[in-house]
Structure formats: structure tokens, C-alpha cells
Design a protein around this motif. Structure first.
Motif, PDB file in Angstrom:
ATOM      1  N   ASN A   1       1.992  -3.435  -5.469  1.00  0.00           N
ATOM      2  CA  ASN A   1       3.177  -3.071  -4.700  1.00  0.00           C
ATOM      3  C   ASN A   1       3.799  -1.747  -5.161  1.00  0.00           C
ATOM      4  OD1 ASN A   1       3.499  -6.451  -4.855  1.00  0.00           O
ATOM      5  ND2 ASN A   1       3.534  -5.477  -2.837  1.00  0.00           N
TER       6      ASN A   1
ATOM      7  N   LEU B   1      10.105 -10.312   0.894  1.00  0.00           N
ATOM      8  CA  LEU B   1       9.731  -8.909   0.690  1.00  0.00           C
ATOM      9  C   LEU B   1      10.411  -8.340  -0.554  1.00  0.00           C
ATOM     10  CD1 LEU B   1       9.899  -7.364   4.294  1.00  0.00           C
ATOM     11  CD2 LEU B   1       7.855  -7.757   2.933  1.00  0.00           C
TER      12      LEU B   1
ATOM     13  N   GLN C   1       9.049  -9.561  -3.875  1.00  0.00           N
ATOM     14  CA  GLN C   1       7.844  -8.838  -4.282  1.00  0.00           C
ATOM     15  C   GLN C   1       8.195  -7.474  -4.892  1.00  0.00           C
ATOM     16  OE1 GLN C   1       5.801  -9.796  -0.212  1.00  0.00           O
ATOM     17  NE2 GLN C   1       4.194  -9.131  -1.593  1.00  0.00           N
TER      18      GLN C   1
ATOM     19  N   THR D   1       6.279  -0.531   4.145  1.00  0.00           N
ATOM     20  CA  THR D   1       5.674  -1.844   4.369  1.00  0.00           C
ATOM     21  C   THR D   1       4.448  -1.677   5.241  1.00  0.00           C
ATOM     22  OG1 THR D   1       7.905  -2.770   4.305  1.00  0.00           O
ATOM     23  CG2 THR D   1       6.149  -4.224   5.047  1.00  0.00           C
ATOM     24  N   THR D   2       3.322  -2.184   4.766  1.00  0.00           N
ATOM     25  CA  THR D   2       2.057  -2.023   5.477  1.00  0.00           C
ATOM     26  C   THR D   2       1.980  -2.970   6.663  1.00  0.00           C
ATOM     27  OG1 THR D   2       0.943  -3.648   4.064  1.00  0.00           O
ATOM     28  CG2 THR D   2       0.932  -1.354   3.319  1.00  0.00           C
TER      29      THR D   2
ATOM     30  N   ASP E   1       0.101  -5.374   7.168  1.00  0.00           N
ATOM     31  CA  ASP E   1      -0.060  -6.783   6.797  1.00  0.00           C
ATOM     32  C   ASP E   1       1.142  -7.313   6.014  1.00  0.00           C
ATOM     33  OD1 ASP E   1      -2.267  -6.336   3.891  1.00  0.00           O
ATOM     34  OD2 ASP E   1      -0.422  -5.347   4.520  1.00  0.00           O
TER      35      ASP E   1
ATOM     36  N   GLN F   1       2.888  -5.975   3.334  1.00  0.00           N
ATOM     37  CA  GLN F   1       2.997  -5.739   1.897  1.00  0.00           C
ATOM     38  C   GLN F   1       3.950  -4.567   1.631  1.00  0.00           C
ATOM     39  OE1 GLN F   1       1.751  -7.336  -0.922  1.00  0.00           O
ATOM     40  NE2 GLN F   1       1.322  -8.916   0.595  1.00  0.00           N
TER      41      GLN F   1
ATOM     42  N   ILE G   1       5.474  -1.560  -0.514  1.00  0.00           N
ATOM     43  CA  ILE G   1       4.946  -0.703  -1.573  1.00  0.00           C
ATOM     44  C   ILE G   1       5.995   0.356  -1.900  1.00  0.00           C
ATOM     45  CG2 ILE G   1       3.145   0.920  -2.243  1.00  0.00           C
ATOM     46  CD1 ILE G   1       1.239  -0.569  -0.430  1.00  0.00           C
TER      47      ILE G   1
END
Length: 621
Positions: free
Chosen positions: A45, A89, A92, A117-118, A120, A122, A124
Motif C-alpha cells: 500500500n 480503506l 489499510q 485507489t486502484t 481493484d 487497493q 496506495i
């Protein structure tokens, strides 16, 4: 500048290339620090560094993995994430930043634009351009210039202080809290367009609670957010791990560790942020914090000193805003707190009565005094001190009515009048045996709330109150006629209750009436011998009760809704001749009420239910 690029040997593999064309030494140094920092970090992340160096013309570059994503606030908006998904979210992100902190790396510029945010889902964390390595000497010069380091609107107060000490990991906790605020409230905690205004607000103001911007935001998520945004680093989470743990508790539906500041803490923060004004009225502040024991003589002397009058009034209103309401909200669901709440509210109404006498033309204070009398009446009614409750409700009603007549266009004052009428009706009818319906109180309350709900359909509080009034008092207002007619009325109420629940996706008191209306529908089917329909509706009611009585901000009296479901299920078992089920449900009800009495010994309703358990559990042949 950041460019999208491709790996020379693997064209399908995208990369991001960050270059610093300016030869300014500090800028080049920062890019070198960013490279060093990212090469230390290896977390899914967090963005990763792949390469770095200088081109032949001296341009410094940094190669990173390409993040195919969008800003976290845009992602949440586009995906329509609920609050638990949002919390997941941020949990994470907090875990990722805990890892970075363990590597002695501070980000110092956490904001929505730096968390992508990707596709899928995730999150980062990117852009470590302002990162700082803890416990290293060679990058201290970059933070010793007195310049602001970070982004306006997401800076921690200590980052904006020119005399600041070395910043700590807590600035990232603040930045992540400010980002969470942006995502759930739709705006940054403080002004971003005006530098001086933003810095002044950052120093002197508390953030507006997100629930004032959007009432659907869960209270526990707001508490987590505001704990991150505390002025003092000592009042924030001690680590990102603690923040992640509290977010996980929210996700799991458990009470969170973050609690709102109590009255003393809020007032102290306010005084610290406003030393000039608070210094002029320190006597008043101390009087409040010691329980409103200052005498009215102090107030009269203060009024004589005309040069202090404006400050005293301003401070008094600040006390009301940050003290009285916050304390009542905090204590509402605290076991054993009714006696203390009553004592505190008595001091509060005395304090407000003094203010009303000193400032007779200030309608804001007059309304606050009426509200405090109403709260006192509600607490006394909950304790079973009926005469005291009646006196407080009557004072509240008189003052609300005066204000409503003075400001006929203010529909919120009409709503206050409605509440005071319902409080008086409850005392008159249920406990003192007075014919309140003949006096017109109930009819007037119905007229007010029906008018408000009709004229302001967008206001969910009015719909909530209308459903409550219809559900709880309907049999008294309308003569019960054919079961089919009553069934149609209650089914209409149930649909409205479901609509209200849908408007508030997180458990709240507004979910209560799904249960209440379902119980009434089940009762009609039960009396008509439609046992299968009765069972279906009672299961709906029981499940609805479980959903709303397990929330952290529960008002304890609501627990009786679940007890009522048990009573009707027991009656259904009796009608069907299931003796074993009748006995089992009788034991369940008794144990449940006994637990309520043990948990909330000062609540009259539970003591009353236990004392009447024999008649409540009695079944007709």
C-alpha cells in the motif's frame, strides 16, 4: 513533474518517472531523500522506487511503479462506498503508514491527492517528496527554514507553528484524519483558499463535527476522525496502529476507544486557543468547570463593567456550545449516570436563568434555556420523578411557545413546541392520570408534526417524529375500528419507517420504528387469528430491534422494544398451544428485564417492568 513511461525491456510494463528540473539544491536534496525513503519501503500500500539518478544534462529523476488509480475521495464517491468500506480503506492506509513509521519515515503530506485507489480497491500512498527520516541529521536543514511543510488544509497545527519543535509521527496521524474528514464530510477540516484564515482557524478553532455537515455519518467514525484532528499531538492516537485498531473495531460493530472531549477538555482547548478573550473572563470559565457554582453577584458585577459584557456573553455562548450539549450526549448512554445528569442539568438551568435575566433580549440564550429545561424534564421522567419532570416540561413549553410565536417562520421552533407537548402528554397521561387529550395537547402535537412533515418532506427528523407519534400514540388519537382499516394504516406507517431507515444506512434511533410498526401489524394479525402472518411480522420486528439496540449511542429506554417482541412471540406461542415455547420465552423476557435493571438501575421503566412482570406475563385463557 511526473510522466508515464514504459520499461525498456518490457514495454507492457508501465512506470512513473518523476523529474526535478530546477537546480535548486534543496529540491534536488529532497528528491534524493525521497529516493532513499522509497528504497527502504516495501509495502503493497506504499509506492515503490525502482531506479533513480541524473541525466546527462543534470536533470534528477526518480522511477517508481505506475499506480493506475484515482484520488481516494473521488474513488469513494464514484463507487458509492458505505462507511464501513471507507473505514476499511483507511485501516489499510493506517497499517501501511505504521510500517513506514517503523522504518523511521514520516510522510508529512498525507492528503486525498497523495492517496490513490486502484481499480481493484487497493489504496496506495504516493508522493513522499516531503518525507522526513527520523533521527537523521543530514536532512534537518530542510525543515529549519520556518517554511510551511505540507499542504494547506491538511497541515497539523505543529507543522504551521514557526516556533515548532521537531515534528513527530503524530503529524501523519493528523494528515490521515484530515483526509478521512474530506472523504466523509466532503470538505477539508479548515479553510484552504486563504492562507491567513486557514492558519488562524487551525490554531483557534475546533473542526466542525462531520455529523453537522452530514447527519448520516456514524458517530463512532466521527470520533475516530476528530481524535486524529486533536490540536495537541498527545490527544491524538499514539500510533497509526492504534488508529487502525479503532477503525477495525468500527468495522466489526464494536465500541471504539476514541471518545469525544468532555466539557472540561473542550473548554480548556477553547481557552488555550483564545487566550485574550478567555483571560478577560477566566472567572466565568472556572465557575463553569467547577459545576456552575459562581454566584449571580459575579454576573451582575460583570454586567456593570460594560467593557467586559460582550466578552462575557461570547464566552457564555461558547460554553453552551462546547460544554452543555457535549456533556449530555456523552452521558446519555452511560450506565448509572441519570442522577449526575439531573444534578448537572439543574445547575445548567440555574446558570441559564441567570443569563436570561442578564441578557433578556438574547433569544439564543432563551432558547438554550428552554432546551435545558426540556432535557431536565426528560431525565426526571426517565428516573420516575414525575412532579419535577412536569414542572421542567411546562417551563420548556412556555419558553418554546413564546419563541415560536415571536418567529412564526422558524419551523425548527415549532418542532421544539411539538417535543415539549409530547413530554407533557407523557407525564399527564402515563403517570399523573390527567386528561391531557381533553386539554388538547396531544391533538395540537399531532397537528404540528403533520404540518412540519408535509411542508418539509426533505427533513428526515420530522418524518422520524411523525412515525414515532403515529406509531406510539395512534390508538389514542383514532378510534380503533375494523382490523383491516387499522392494518392498512400501520402498513403505510411501516413503509414510511423503512424509507426512513433506508435514508440512514448506519444503525441509528431512526431505525426504531421499523420494529414498532411491525409489532403493531403482528398484533392485528394475532388478534385476527392469522398466526403465520403474525409470526412473519414478529420476526421482522425482532430482527429490526436487534439491529438498532446494539449500536454504541443507544438510549437505554429503547431496549424495551426488544422486550416487547419477546412478549408478542410468547403470546403467539400461547395462541398456538406451544406450552414449552411459552415457558422458554417467559424466562427469556424475565432474564432480559433483570439484566436491564442490573445495567441501568436508575431507569424507572426497567424497574417498573420488573415490578409488573406478573401482570405482563399473564396470558388470557
Amino acid at each position: 513533474r511526473v510522466y508515464e513511461g514504459h520499461h525498456a525491456d518490457r514495454p507492457e510494463h508501465k512506470i512513473a518517472v518523476k523529474i526535478f528540473e530546477n537546480r535548486w539544491l534543496d529540491g534536488i536534496k529532497r528528491l534524493e531523500i525521497e529516493r532513499f525513503v522509497l528504497q527502504k519501503l516495501n509495502h503493497p500500500n506504499l509506492v515503490r522506487a525502482l531506479d533513480a539518478g541524473n541525466c546527462e544534462d543534470g536533470v534528477t529523476y526518480l522511477v517508481m511503479n505506475f499506480i493506475d488509480g484515482i484520488r481516494i475521495d473521488q474513488f469513494v464517491l464514484e463507487k458509492g462506498f458505505d462507511y464501513r468500506q471507507i473505514a476499511q480503506l483507511f485501516c489499510q492506509i493506517a497499517e501501511a503508514m505504521e510500517y513506514a513509521h517503523q522504518q523511521d519515515v514520516l510522510h508529512r503530506d498525507l492528503k486525498p491527492g497523495n492517496i490513490l485507489t486502484t481499480v481493484d480497491g487497493q489504496p496506495i500512498v504516493t508522493d513522499f517528496g516531503l518525507a522526513k527520516r527520523l533521527n537523521l541529521e543530514d536532512d534537518k536543514s530542510l525543515t529549519a527554514t520556518g517554511l510551511l511543510v505540507g499542504t494547506l488544509g491538511y497541515l497539523a497545527p505543529e507543522q504551521a507553528d514557526p516556533n515548532r519543535r521537531e515534528v513527530t509521527r503524530s503529524v501523519d496521524i493528523y494528515g490521515l484524519g484530515a483526509t478521512l474528514y474530506q472523504v466523509i464530510a466532503g470538505c477539508a477540516p479548515f479553510e484552504r483558499d486563504n492562507l491567513l484564515k486557514a492558519l488562524d482557524e487551525l490554531r483557534t478553532h475546533l473542526p466542525v463535527p462531520p455529523t453537522r455537515i452530514n447527519s448520516a455519518i456514524p458517530l463512532d467514525l466521527e470520533r475516530i476522525c476528530l481524535k486524529c484532528l486533536a490540536k495537541s499531538p498527545a490527544d491524538r492516537y499514539a500510533s497509526m496502529r492504534e488508529m487502525a485498531t479503532d477503525l477495525q473495531r468500527f468495522i466489526d460493530g464494536k465500541p471504539v476507544a476514541a471518545r469525544p472531549l468532555n466539557m472540561r477538555q473542550r473548554f480548556w482547548r477553547w481557552c488555550t486557543a483564545n487566550p485574550v478573550i478567555s483571560g478577560l473572563s477566566v472567572g466565568l470559565c472556572l465557575a463553569l468547570l467547577s459545576g456552575f457554582i459562581a454566584s449571580t453577584v459575579f454576573w451582575r458585577q460583570a454586567v456593570v463593567e460594560q467593557e467586559h459584557s460582550a466578552q462575557l456573553l461570547a464566552n457564555a455562548k461558547a460554553i453552551l456550545e462546547y460544554g452543555d450539549k457535549a456533556a449530555e450526549t456523552l452521558l446519555m448512554s452511560t450506565p448509572g449516570s441519570l442522577k449526575y445528569r439531573r444534578e448537572r442539568l439543574i445547575k445548567s438551568v440555574q446558570f441559564l436563568d441567570d443569563l436570561v435575566e442578564l441578557y433578556p433580549d438574547d433569544d439564543e440564550i432563551y432558547r438554550e434555556s428552554a432546551t435545558s429545561y426540556f432535557r431536565l424534564g426528560k431525565v426526571c421522567a426517565t428516573m420516575g420523578t414525575w412532579e419535577e419532570a412536569l414542572e421542567a416540561y411546562e417551563t420548556a413549553h412556555t419558553r418554546f411557545l413564546e419563541l415560536a410565536n415571536a418567529y412564526p417562520d422558524d419551523h425548527t421552533l415549532r418542532f421544539d413546541v411539538f417535543h415539549s407537548l409530547m413530554g407533557l402528554d407523557h407525564i399527564d397521561r402515563d403517570r399523573l392520570g390527567l386528561p391531557s387529550e381533553e386539554e388538547g395537547r396531544l391533538a395540537e402535537a399531532f397537528e404540528i408534526i403533520e404540518e412540519l412533515a408535509t411542508n418539509h418532506p426533505e427533513n428526515m427528523d420530522y418524518l422520524d417524529a411523525l412515525i414515532c407519534t403515529q406509531t406510539m400514540v395512534y390508538p389514542r388519537r383514532y378510534k380503533l375500528d375494523e382490523p383491516s382499516n387499522n392494518l392498512n394504516r400501520y402498513e403505510t406507517m411501516h413503509k414510511e419507517a423503512v424509507r426512513l431507515k433506508t435514508a440512514f444506512p448506519e444503525p441509528s434511533q431512526k431505525w426504531r420504528y421499523v420494529c414498532a410498526t411491525a409489532v403493531h401489524i403482528a398484533s392485528i394479525h394475532l388478534d385476527s387469528g392469522n398466526f403465520d402472518e403474525a409470526k412473519k411480522w414478529l420476526e421482522i420486528a425482532r430482527q429490526a430491534a436487534i439491529e438498532f439496540v446494539n449500536r454504541p449511542d443507544l438510549e437505554p429506554g429503547e431496549l424495551l422494544d426488544f422486550a416487547q417482541c419477546i412478549i408478542y412471540l410468547r403470546k403467539l406461542a400461547h395462541e398456538k398451544g406451544d406450552v414449552a415455547q411459552v415457558e422458554e420465552l417467559g424466562r427469556e423476557w424475565s432474564q432480559y428485564i433483570e439484566k436491564c435493571v442490573a445495567d441501568y438501575p436508575d431507569y424507572y421503566v426497567f424497574q417498573d417492568a420488573l415490578s409488573q412482570s406478573e401482570s405482563i406475563l399473564k396470558l388470557d385463557d
